[in-house]
Write a protein that holds these residues in place. Sequence first.
Motif, PDB file in Angstrom:
ATOM      1  N   TYR A   1      16.504 -14.918 -21.485  1.00  0.00           N
ATOM      2  CA  TYR A   1      15.430 -14.764 -20.511  1.00  0.00           C
ATOM      3  C   TYR A   1      14.094 -15.323 -20.991  1.00  0.00           C
ATOM      4  O   TYR A   1      13.139 -15.350 -20.246  1.00  0.00           O
ATOM      5  CB  TYR A   1      15.268 -13.294 -20.131  1.00  0.00           C
ATOM      6  CG  TYR A   1      16.425 -12.793 -19.321  1.00  0.00           C
ATOM      7  CD1 TYR A   1      16.616 -13.223 -18.023  1.00  0.00           C
ATOM      8  CD2 TYR A   1      17.345 -11.919 -19.868  1.00  0.00           C
ATOM      9  CE1 TYR A   1      17.682 -12.792 -17.279  1.00  0.00           C
ATOM     10  CE2 TYR A   1      18.418 -11.484 -19.123  1.00  0.00           C
ATOM     11  CZ  TYR A   1      18.579 -11.919 -17.834  1.00  0.00           C
ATOM     12  OH  TYR A   1      19.643 -11.491 -17.103  1.00  0.00           O
ATOM     13  N   SER A   2      14.041 -15.789 -22.221  1.00  0.00           N
ATOM     14  CA  SER A   2      12.774 -16.336 -22.707  1.00  0.00           C
ATOM     15  C   SER A   2      12.420 -17.644 -22.008  1.00  0.00           C
ATOM     16  O   SER A   2      11.250 -17.988 -21.912  1.00  0.00           O
ATOM     17  CB  SER A   2      12.833 -16.542 -24.226  1.00  0.00           C
ATOM     18  OG  SER A   2      13.856 -17.459 -24.540  1.00  0.00           O
ATOM     19  N   ASP A   3      13.412 -18.378 -21.511  1.00  0.00           N
ATOM     20  CA  ASP A   3      13.118 -19.618 -20.806  1.00  0.00           C
ATOM     21  C   ASP A   3      13.557 -19.558 -19.336  1.00  0.00           C
ATOM     22  O   ASP A   3      13.710 -20.579 -18.680  1.00  0.00           O
ATOM     23  CB  ASP A   3      13.778 -20.808 -21.504  1.00  0.00           C
ATOM     24  CG  ASP A   3      15.292 -20.700 -21.505  1.00  0.00           C
ATOM     25  OD1 ASP A   3      15.823 -19.607 -21.246  1.00  0.00           O
ATOM     26  OD2 ASP A   3      15.948 -21.727 -21.765  1.00  0.00           O
TER      27      ASP A   3
ATOM     28  N   GLU B   1       8.791  -7.021 -13.617  1.00  0.00           N
ATOM     29  CA  GLU B   1       7.430  -7.054 -14.181  1.00  0.00           C
ATOM     30  C   GLU B   1       7.420  -6.680 -15.659  1.00  0.00           C
ATOM     31  O   GLU B   1       6.711  -7.294 -16.450  1.00  0.00           O
ATOM     32  CB  GLU B   1       6.519  -6.132 -13.375  1.00  0.00           C
ATOM     33  CG  GLU B   1       6.236  -6.646 -11.985  1.00  0.00           C
ATOM     34  CD  GLU B   1       5.524  -5.649 -11.094  1.00  0.00           C
ATOM     35  OE1 GLU B   1       5.204  -4.531 -11.573  1.00  0.00           O
ATOM     36  OE2 GLU B   1       5.302  -5.978  -9.923  1.00  0.00           O
ATOM     37  N   GLN B   2       8.232  -5.692 -16.035  1.00  0.00           N
ATOM     38  CA  GLN B   2       8.298  -5.307 -17.439  1.00  0.00           C
ATOM     39  C   GLN B   2       8.906  -6.400 -18.306  1.00  0.00           C
ATOM     40  O   GLN B   2       8.457  -6.646 -19.420  1.00  0.00           O
ATOM     41  CB  GLN B   2       9.084  -4.006 -17.602  1.00  0.00           C
ATOM     42  CG  GLN B   2       8.333  -2.792 -17.137  1.00  0.00           C
ATOM     43  CD  GLN B   2       9.135  -1.519 -17.331  1.00  0.00           C
ATOM     44  OE1 GLN B   2      10.287  -1.555 -17.746  1.00  0.00           O
ATOM     45  NE2 GLN B   2       8.509  -0.394 -17.015  1.00  0.00           N
ATOM     46  N   MET B   3       9.946  -7.064 -17.780  1.00  0.00           N
ATOM     47  CA  MET B   3      10.563  -8.140 -18.553  1.00  0.00           C
ATOM     48  C   MET B   3       9.599  -9.316 -18.696  1.00  0.00           C
ATOM     49  O   MET B   3       9.537  -9.936 -19.779  1.00  0.00           O
ATOM     50  CB  MET B   3      11.871  -8.577 -17.898  1.00  0.00           C
ATOM     51  CG  MET B   3      12.967  -7.545 -18.035  1.00  0.00           C
ATOM     52  SD  MET B   3      14.499  -8.039 -17.280  1.00  0.00           S
ATOM     53  CE  MET B   3      15.141  -9.110 -18.554  1.00  0.00           C
ATOM     54  N   LYS B   4       8.854  -9.622 -17.672  1.00  0.00           N
ATOM     55  CA  LYS B   4       7.861 -10.706 -17.773  1.00  0.00           C
ATOM     56  C   LYS B   4       6.816 -10.363 -18.827  1.00  0.00           C
ATOM     57  O   LYS B   4       6.419 -11.199 -19.623  1.00  0.00           O
ATOM     58  CB  LYS B   4       7.198 -10.960 -16.428  1.00  0.00           C
ATOM     59  CG  LYS B   4       8.059 -11.753 -15.467  1.00  0.00           C
ATOM     60  CD  LYS B   4       7.315 -12.146 -14.243  1.00  0.00           C
ATOM     61  CE  LYS B   4       6.193 -13.059 -14.504  1.00  0.00           C
ATOM     62  NZ  LYS B   4       6.448 -14.473 -14.395  1.00  0.00           N
ATOM     63  N   ARG B   5       6.392  -9.107 -18.812  1.00  0.00           N
ATOM     64  CA  ARG B   5       5.364  -8.675 -19.761  1.00  0.00           C
ATOM     65  C   ARG B   5       5.919  -8.623 -21.186  1.00  0.00           C
ATOM     66  O   ARG B   5       5.286  -9.115 -22.124  1.00  0.00           O
ATOM     67  CB  ARG B   5       4.845  -7.304 -19.339  1.00  0.00           C
ATOM     68  CG  ARG B   5       3.688  -6.792 -20.155  1.00  0.00           C
ATOM     69  CD  ARG B   5       3.090  -5.494 -19.631  1.00  0.00           C
ATOM     70  NE  ARG B   5       4.083  -4.520 -19.226  1.00  0.00           N
ATOM     71  CZ  ARG B   5       4.257  -4.080 -17.960  1.00  0.00           C
ATOM     72  NH1 ARG B   5       3.512  -4.553 -16.995  1.00  0.00           N
ATOM     73  NH2 ARG B   5       5.174  -3.192 -17.673  1.00  0.00           N
ATOM     74  N   ASN B   6       7.118  -8.075 -21.356  1.00  0.00           N
ATOM     75  CA  ASN B   6       7.689  -7.906 -22.703  1.00  0.00           C
ATOM     76  C   ASN B   6       8.144  -9.219 -23.324  1.00  0.00           C
ATOM     77  O   ASN B   6       8.093  -9.385 -24.538  1.00  0.00           O
ATOM     78  CB  ASN B   6       8.848  -6.923 -22.674  1.00  0.00           C
ATOM     79  CG  ASN B   6       8.385  -5.504 -22.401  1.00  0.00           C
ATOM     80  OD1 ASN B   6       7.220  -5.185 -22.564  1.00  0.00           O
ATOM     81  ND2 ASN B   6       9.292  -4.673 -21.959  1.00  0.00           N
ATOM     82  N   TYR B   7       8.608 -10.156 -22.500  1.00  0.00           N
ATOM     83  CA  TYR B   7       9.084 -11.431 -23.023  1.00  0.00           C
ATOM     84  C   TYR B   7       8.022 -12.533 -22.903  1.00  0.00           C
ATOM     85  O   TYR B   7       8.292 -13.688 -23.167  1.00  0.00           O
ATOM     86  CB  TYR B   7      10.362 -11.878 -22.291  1.00  0.00           C
ATOM     87  CG  TYR B   7      11.555 -11.041 -22.653  1.00  0.00           C
ATOM     88  CD1 TYR B   7      12.135 -11.152 -23.908  1.00  0.00           C
ATOM     89  CD2 TYR B   7      12.090 -10.151 -21.746  1.00  0.00           C
ATOM     90  CE1 TYR B   7      13.232 -10.387 -24.245  1.00  0.00           C
ATOM     91  CE2 TYR B   7      13.197  -9.379 -22.073  1.00  0.00           C
ATOM     92  CZ  TYR B   7      13.750  -9.496 -23.344  1.00  0.00           C
ATOM     93  OH  TYR B   7      14.842  -8.740 -23.660  1.00  0.00           O
ATOM     94  N   ASN B   8       6.820 -12.167 -22.457  1.00  0.00           N
ATOM     95  CA  ASN B   8       5.710 -13.112 -22.317  1.00  0.00           C
ATOM     96  C   ASN B   8       6.088 -14.329 -21.480  1.00  0.00           C
ATOM     97  O   ASN B   8       5.853 -15.476 -21.859  1.00  0.00           O
ATOM     98  CB  ASN B   8       5.193 -13.571 -23.683  1.00  0.00           C
ATOM     99  CG  ASN B   8       4.628 -12.421 -24.482  1.00  0.00           C
ATOM    100  OD1 ASN B   8       3.979 -11.538 -23.922  1.00  0.00           O
ATOM    101  ND2 ASN B   8       4.869 -12.425 -25.779  1.00  0.00           N
TER     102      ASN B   8
END
Length: 116
Positions: free
Chosen positions: A32-34, A108-115
């Motif tokens: 999910y980083s990319d 939203e949490q995944m976007k925030r946690n994985y930048n």
Amino acid sequence: MDVSTISTYTDYLTKQNTKADELRNTLNKTDYSDADDEKLLDACKQFESYLLEQVFKEMQKTVDCIKSDDDSDPNQNLVDYFRENTLQELASTSTEKEGLGIAQMLYEQMKRNYNL
């Protein structure tokens, strides 16, 4: 009990477990980083849909008090199959239309946690 019923029921159970396995594999194999926003939101919606489906199944168990223990009904497997499909579609539709907001919060949490 008819042998063809056993085979059909086994296929039915295999198909039911496939959805959980596909979701697990999707979540485990995806980096999910990319990921783009659409792909990430889709994975979150799949999770919410699966969660809702499990909740609906447990709710259904509370009202199935008239279910017979007699295996002589040849249509029971078919009824169970359509009940399961109906619950899957209800969960999927509920997630796509309104949902509980779990997918959005998870997104939203995944976007925030994985930048992302």
